[in-house]
Motif scaffolding. Structure first.
Motif, PDB file in Angstrom:
ATOM      1  N   TYR A  10       0.882  -1.279  -0.094  1.00 34.52           N
ATOM      2  CA  TYR A  10       0.074  -0.064  -0.030  1.00 34.52           C
ATOM      3  C   TYR A  10       0.911   1.187  -0.045  1.00 34.52           C
ATOM      4  O   TYR A  10       1.953   1.320   0.674  1.00 34.52           O
ATOM      5  N   ALA A  11       0.475   2.197  -0.864  1.00 39.16           N
ATOM      6  CA  ALA A  11       1.301   3.619  -0.928  1.00 39.16           C
ATOM      7  C   ALA A  11       0.826   4.345   0.617  1.00 39.16           C
ATOM      8  O   ALA A  11       0.307   3.627   1.460  1.00 39.16           O
ATOM      9  N   LEU A  12       1.365   5.498   0.801  1.00 31.88           N
ATOM     10  CA  LEU A  12       1.480   6.095   1.985  1.00 31.88           C
ATOM     11  C   LEU A  12       0.004   6.794   1.989  1.00 31.88           C
ATOM     12  O   LEU A  12      -0.203   7.760   2.716  1.00 31.88           O
ATOM     13  N   VAL A  41      -5.362  11.809  -3.095  1.00 31.07           N
ATOM     14  CA  VAL A  41      -6.285  10.849  -3.787  1.00 31.07           C
ATOM     15  C   VAL A  41      -6.709  11.412  -5.149  1.00 31.07           C
ATOM     16  O   VAL A  41      -7.222  12.579  -5.213  1.00 31.07           O
ATOM     17  N   ILE A  42      -6.995  10.377  -5.919  1.00 33.31           N
ATOM     18  CA  ILE A  42      -7.436  10.494  -7.268  1.00 33.31           C
ATOM     19  C   ILE A  42      -8.618   9.558  -7.630  1.00 33.31           C
ATOM     20  O   ILE A  42      -9.222   9.781  -8.550  1.00 33.31           O
ATOM     21  N   GLY A  43      -8.924   9.024  -6.696  1.00 32.15           N
ATOM     22  CA  GLY A  43     -10.188   7.912  -6.784  1.00 32.15           C
ATOM     23  C   GLY A  43     -10.655   7.236  -5.750  1.00 32.15           C
ATOM     24  O   GLY A  43     -10.050   7.489  -4.666  1.00 32.15           O
ATOM     25  N   PHE A  44     -11.262   6.255  -5.951  1.00 32.81           N
ATOM     26  CA  PHE A  44     -11.700   5.285  -4.828  1.00 32.81           C
ATOM     27  C   PHE A  44     -12.205   3.866  -5.459  1.00 32.81           C
ATOM     28  O   PHE A  44     -12.219   3.716  -6.373  1.00 32.81           O
ATOM     29  N   ALA A  45     -11.872   3.023  -4.465  1.00 34.28           N
ATOM     30  CA  ALA A  45     -12.321   1.454  -4.945  1.00 34.28           C
ATOM     31  C   ALA A  45     -13.289   1.172  -3.772  1.00 34.28           C
ATOM     32  O   ALA A  45     -13.102   1.259  -2.538  1.00 34.28           O
ATOM     33  N   SER A  86      -8.853   4.436  -0.821  1.00 37.05           N
ATOM     34  CA  SER A  86      -8.631   5.679  -1.686  1.00 37.05           C
ATOM     35  C   SER A  86      -7.569   5.281  -2.573  1.00 37.05           C
ATOM     36  O   SER A  86      -6.857   4.259  -2.437  1.00 37.05           O
ATOM     37  N   ILE A  87      -7.549   5.711  -3.563  1.00 37.92           N
ATOM     38  CA  ILE A  87      -6.350   5.533  -4.672  1.00 37.92           C
ATOM     39  C   ILE A  87      -5.761   6.672  -5.081  1.00 37.92           C
ATOM     40  O   ILE A  87      -6.293   7.958  -5.155  1.00 37.92           O
ATOM     41  N   GLY A  91      -0.707   4.289  -5.890  1.00 36.47           N
ATOM     42  CA  GLY A  91      -1.083   2.705  -5.398  1.00 36.47           C
ATOM     43  C   GLY A  91      -2.619   3.313  -4.543  1.00 36.47           C
ATOM     44  O   GLY A  91      -3.185   4.195  -4.571  1.00 36.47           O
ATOM     45  N   SER A  92      -2.971   2.180  -3.839  1.00 33.32           N
ATOM     46  CA  SER A  92      -4.332   2.118  -3.167  1.00 33.32           C
ATOM     47  C   SER A  92      -3.777   2.104  -1.598  1.00 33.32           C
ATOM     48  O   SER A  92      -2.810   1.553  -1.116  1.00 33.32           O
TER      49      SER A  92
END
Length: 191
Positions: A10-12, A41-45, A86-87, A91-92
């Motif tokens: 996972y990213a930070l 954050v540029i998006g979500f999952a 969060s994306i 990464g996520s």
């Protein structure tokens, strides 16, 4: 991104916070969440799963700043588990804390709505119904006006022909009558 051993790293990013279910309906719901200030954050999952069932629905959106998502095609009276991630460009985030919710039964939803509570959808349906009723009423009134107009026209034709028929009847009866037999019975004999 993936680490050296192939596991997902996972990213930070921090996991989304305050994940909440709102607008819970029989077949739909809306999940909302918050993110930490400054997270890129540029998006979500979203992962949606029926409780005790392995099948998942995965919803991913990028290039968005929205902090909510509609969940659709849910089964009534069913428990679901939802996670949000969060994306970012790197990464996520880890998944959020799981949120467990149950969709209501159709009968519960109808019973919970007070008689005075009207939704915008019902108002729209009522307006469509009233417009449809109005159209039907206008069509019926126009048809009745046509029937009345045809009746009046036929009545005038019948009325115009009626005096001629009376004159013809009078003429025919006078031709057959004689002074001795005012009823027109020339062939009758008095016995």
């Amino acid at each position: 991104f993936f680490g050296q051993n192939g596991n997902l790293c996972y990213a930070l990013l921090s996991a989304p916070l305050n994940v909440t279910i709102r607008e819970l309906e029989v077949n739909s719901a809306v999940v909302t969440w918050e993110i930490l200030e400054g997270d890129p954050v540029i998006g979500f999952a979203i992962t949606q799963q029926k409780k005790d069932v392995r099948m998942l629905r995965f919803i991913q959106e990028v290039n968005t700043t929205t902090r909510s998502c509609a969940l659709w095609d849910l089964d009534e009276d069913t428990e679901y588990i939802v996670h949000v991630q969060s994306i970012s460009m790197d990464g996520s985030s880890p998944p959020s804390q799981p949120v467990l919710f149950r969709t209501p039964k159709e009968s519960e939803k109808m019973a919970s709505k007070s008689p005075d509570e009207v939704t915008m959808e019902e108002v729209g349906q009522a307006a469509q119904l009233r417009a449809g009723e109005l159209i039907i009423i206008v069509v019926v009134l126009v048809m009745w006006a046509g029937v009345i107009a045809l009746f009046c026209r036929q009545y005038d034709i019948i009325k115009d022909n009626e005096p001629n028929n009376n004159k013809d009847k009078a003429k025919n009866s006078s031709e057959c009558s004689t002074p001795e037999h005012p009823q027109g019975g020339l062939l009758r004999s008095n016995v």
